[in-house]
Design a protein around this motif. Structure first.
Motif, short mmCIF file in Angstrom:
data_model
loop_
_atom_site.label_atom_id
_atom_site.label_comp_id
_atom_site.label_asym_id
_atom_site.label_seq_id
_atom_site.Cartn_x
_atom_site.Cartn_y
_atom_site.Cartn_z
N ARG A 2 49.74 6.15 5.28
CA ARG A 2 50.68 7.26 6.58
C ARG A 2 51.95 7.80 5.83
O ARG A 2 53.32 9.03 5.28
N ASP A 11 42.55 9.07 6.65
CA ASP A 11 42.10 8.66 8.38
C ASP A 11 41.53 6.93 7.93
O ASP A 11 41.85 6.47 7.22
N SER A 12 40.75 6.51 9.10
CA SER A 12 40.12 4.86 9.57
C SER A 12 39.58 5.08 10.14
O SER A 12 39.25 6.14 11.53
N PRO A 23 42.11 3.61 21.85
CA PRO A 23 43.08 2.88 20.57
C PRO A 23 43.15 1.43 20.37
O PRO A 23 42.97 0.86 20.41
N PRO A 24 44.41 1.34 19.26
CA PRO A 24 44.35 0.28 18.74
C PRO A 24 44.74 -0.64 19.05
O PRO A 24 45.40 -0.69 19.93
N GLN A 29 49.37 -3.01 17.75
CA GLN A 29 50.81 -2.03 18.23
C GLN A 29 51.91 -2.37 17.91
O GLN A 29 53.11 -1.67 17.31
N LEU A 39 51.50 3.48 15.59
CA LEU A 39 49.99 3.28 16.25
C LEU A 39 49.30 3.91 17.21
O LEU A 39 48.06 5.02 17.22
N LEU A 42 46.14 6.98 17.26
CA LEU A 42 45.05 7.06 16.72
C LEU A 42 43.99 6.03 17.34
O LEU A 42 44.38 5.14 18.48
N ARG A 43 43.02 7.41 17.64
CA ARG A 43 41.70 6.31 18.45
C ARG A 43 40.38 6.37 17.18
O ARG A 43 40.24 6.67 16.14
#
Length: 122
Positions: A2, A11-12, A23-24, A29, A39, A42-43
């Protein structure tokens, strides 16, 4: 990625559904935050067949994930699917080498960005 390609939609997704919505992992993180990578928003989500139509390029972290993705490919679908790096990116959850994984990912993303910029076929 990104940071390298802020105008791209990135996206991941995981090939398994074990952590959907989570979440990560905290230590990852923390390691990313040391590199000014946040991070936290992110989910996790699971890779879906619709992703073949949704994205121009699908990138796998290792050969097992690549095989799992390819097994879901609709027959004859022309999506570009490839490994991120020349070798499998080890899962830092198991290796505990979060910085080593980030080093590999950052270097591979820089090469991927260069590949994308240099030609039509990622």
């Amino acid at each position: 990625m990104r940071k390298l390609a802020p105008t791209m939609t990135i996206d991941s997704a995981g090939t398994g559904g074990w952590h959907v919505g989570d979440p990560p992992y905290g230590p990852m993180q923390d390691a990313a935050r040391q590199r000014d990578i946040d991070l936290g928003a992110l989910r996790a989500r699971q890779f879906q067949i619709a992703d073949f139509d949704r994205f121009d390029l699908i990138v796998a972290m290792d050969r097992q994930n690549l095989a799992d993705i390819e097994r879901q490919r609709p027959a004859g679908h022309p999506a570009h699917v490839r490994l991120l790096a020349d070798q499998d990116v080890p899962d830092p959850y198991y290796t505990r080498d979060f910085d080593g994984a980030l080093d590999m990912i950052e270097a591979a993303c820089a090469r991927l960005r260069a590949d994308i910029s240099s030609g039509p076929d990622p």
